[in-house]
Motif scaffolding. Structure first.
Motif, short mmCIF file in Angstrom:
data_model
loop_
_atom_site.label_atom_id
_atom_site.label_comp_id
_atom_site.label_asym_id
_atom_site.label_seq_id
_atom_site.Cartn_x
_atom_site.Cartn_y
_atom_site.Cartn_z
N PHE A 143 0.32 -4.63 -5.85
CA PHE A 143 0.27 -3.24 -5.39
C PHE A 143 -0.79 -2.50 -6.18
N THR A 144 -1.20 -1.37 -5.66
CA THR A 144 -2.13 -0.52 -6.39
C THR A 144 -1.45 0.82 -6.65
N ALA A 164 0.85 -1.20 0.00
CA ALA A 164 0.00 0.00 0.00
C ALA A 164 0.88 1.24 0.00
N CYS A 165 1.23 1.68 -1.20
CA CYS A 165 2.05 2.89 -1.29
C CYS A 165 1.22 4.11 -1.63
N GLY A 180 0.06 -5.31 -10.73
CA GLY A 180 -0.28 -3.98 -10.22
C GLY A 180 -1.64 -3.60 -10.75
N PHE A 181 -2.48 -3.03 -9.91
CA PHE A 181 -3.83 -2.66 -10.30
C PHE A 181 -4.06 -1.19 -10.02
N GLY A 205 -9.10 -1.23 -3.41
CA GLY A 205 -8.24 -1.99 -4.30
C GLY A 205 -7.18 -2.81 -3.62
N LEU A 206 -6.87 -2.50 -2.34
CA LEU A 206 -5.80 -3.24 -1.67
C LEU A 206 -6.19 -3.72 -0.27
#
Length: 560
Positions: free
Chosen positions: A238-239, A191-192, A265-266, A203-204
């Motif tokens: 990751f998103t 979660a960045c 990645g989404f 999304g995460l």
């Protein structure tokens, strides 16, 4: 059954990050203590709303999951907001409690808030939670329709609207992604992106919570730390939002970049060019999704989608998506492309994406019935976004409703031009927007952030690049190009175009503005040169000559 409540109580995954590693049981104890605290603190409040003004730390998720159990509503507060705007966000959403941290406390210190403030790293915080150290789950757990989030839209104009999200909606969104991407207890989601935004939560957080996987937190997004974090945390998923992918790609390449655990990645708005570069460099596929904060329309991602397409059916079983003329409501003709891949009938094919299923997933705006009614008209959900749909049924994003350009009586979509300009190897980030034409309609303007070391004759190099693009229509080349040191972004890493539009071709900071005078070069190529003070005076006189000076009155809109 409330799937979100069950997942919070199960706590099958770990929570890791910068200097911490919490087991599921440690997290559950922290969540139960805060849920009990919320039950006491919000008992007499008109609305059980708690504002979270926190960066991506364990405290954010602990208070969020505490709200799940307590039946409270979290207001994700954007720390890039300031002064009256920030005060408006907190009062408009009826926050009865604010949870923040020392580094962000100055943002609210002088606002005159009439609600209690808890500072998670401040004196007395441990004592506040001490009475709840051995708290059990609440005796009455909330139903799925309980309001969990008020998440602000990320629009760049006007006051952001607070979108209502129930626990059911969050659980459904998370479970769809969990199933679609095969997320399991073996996965770690990085979660960045900021947790106050729906991308990171739906999304995460939600899919990893439901899957029982590990969640890895980065306090604030860092392009230079991205790959190291991925490796340190063993992140497989990751998103992302907006320009984050561009910033990662702008970092210095390493020979071993592809040696990492990422598989997916989404996110949104990376663009086809950056997605291809990311996959080649890091060995990780990016899946572009389309969805609004409101939830009224989401396109299901499809690996078989052709370049530039984001899906051809909605993510809900009853969705009925269409591209329509916003004036008449009639469905637009399907889009056609010429041999060079250019959209051949954009004038008739581009329209607004709607969901003709009443309400769809939209649960309304908080205290804004007028805006909610504008979304739901004639029994349809109107996204406000431009799309076109080809003969095979694939939807292609064409820009926001504010991203129409009308050049020489021809309508153009910003997204089409941005996708082309993003191919330029010297460009790290691209933004395209409309500026006024001195006679009628608009002109195309672009802001470009160059990659490190992209020196030399930028104007000539850019013009040569444009001349090589077979799908660049004759109206698409930018009239003006602003070279920025760093692309301005919102708190959710989307390009902030409001300030750029207001700057137009004015001299701002150390930016250089190139322009294409109203003639072509001798060799038939587009020709750019630096816009001078004398050029600006002549442009001003031209606007005055045609009675359009009011369009270039300087608006004091700061860049984000």
């Amino acid at each position: 059954m409330n799937a979100l409540v069950e997942a919070v109580l199960a706590q099958r995954g770990r929570l890791v990050g910068e200097g911490f590693d919490h087991s599921g049981q440690q997290t559950l104890r922290s969540v139960l203590a805060r849920a009990a605290c919320l039950g006491d603190r919000l008992a007499g409040a008109p609305y059980p709303h708690v504002g979270l003004l926190l960066e991506n730390t364990p405290e954010y998720l602990w208070w969020l999951e505490a709200a799940v159990l307590a039946g409270a509503t979290v207001v994700g507060v954007n720390p890039t907001r300031r002064g009256p705007d920030l005060l408006r966000d907190l009062t408009h959403t009826d926050c009865a409690l604010l949870v923040t941290e020392t580094r962000l406390l100055p943002l609210v210190a002088d606002l005159g808030l009439a609600v209690p403030v808890l500072v998670v790293d401040g004196p007395g915080y441990a004592e506040t939670l001490a009475p709840y150290a051995d708290a059990a789950p609440p005796s009455r757990l909330p139903a799925p329709e309980t309001r969990l989030l008020l998440t602000f839209t990320s629009g760049s104009t006007g006051a952001p609207k607070a979108v209502v999200c129930s626990q059911r909606r969050i659980a459904r969104a998370g479970d769809k992604l969990r199933a679609q991407y095969g997320l399991s207890p073996d996965d770690t989601g990085y979660a960045c992106m900021p947790l106050f935004h729906g991308n990171a939560l739906m999304g995460l957080w939600a899919p990893l919570l439901l899957a029982g996987g590990t969640i890895a937190l980065r306090r604030r997004f860092s392009a230079t730390r991205f790959l190291d974090d991925v490796r340190d945390f063993g992140a497989s998923y990751f998103t992302y939002v907006g320009r984050a992918v561009s910033y990662v790609l702008a970092t210095e390449p390493r020979p071993d970049d592809a040696e990492n655990p990422l598989r997916l990645g989404f996110g949104t708005e990376a663009g086809a060019v950056d997605a291809a570069r990311f996959a080649e460099r890091f060995g990780c596929r990016l899946v572009e999704g389309y969805g609004s904060s409101e939830g009224g329309c989401n396109l299901r991602q499809d690996p078989a989608a052709p370049p530039g397409a984001v899906g051809r059916e909605g993510s809900g079983p009853d969705d009925d998506l269409a591209v329509v003329d916003p004036e008449t409501g009639a469905e637009c003709p399907r889009s056609r492309f010429d041999a060079a891949g250019r959209l051949a009938n954009g004038e008739e094919a581009i329209g607004e994406l709607v969901n003709r299923t009443a309400r769809a997933g939209f649960e309304g705006y908080w205290r804004n019935e007028e805006a909610g009614a504008a979304r739901l008209r004639d029994g349809w959900y109107w996204t406000g976004d431009l799309f076109h749909r080809d003969a095979e049924g694939w939807f292609r994003f064409a820009g926001r409703s504010a991203d129409w350009l009308r050049v020489d009586s021809e309508n153009l979509a910003v997204a089409d031009i941005e996708n082309i300009l993003a191919r330029w190897e010297r460009a790290a980030a691209v933004a395209v927007y409309a500026v006024p034409d001195p006679v009628a309609g608009d002109q195309v303007m672009a802001a470009l952030q160059l990659r490190p070391g992209a020196d030399g004759d930028v104007a000539a190099s850019f013009a040569r690049f444009l001349a090589r693009q077979p799908d660049l229509g004759t109206k698409m080349p930018p009239r003006f190009v602003r070279l920025v040191a760093r692309m301005p972004v919102t708190g959710t890493h989307k390009t902030a175009k409001t300030g750029l539009r207001a700057d137009r071709w004015d001299a701002v900071g150390g930016d250089t503005v190139l322009w294409r005078p109203y003639e072509r070069g001798a060799a038939g190529e587009l020709s750019y040169r630096v816009l001078t003070a004398e050029d600006r005076e002549k442009l001003g006189a031209l606007f005055a000559e045609h009675g359009r000076s009011a369009l270039i009155v300087r608006n004091q809109v700061p860049r984000s």
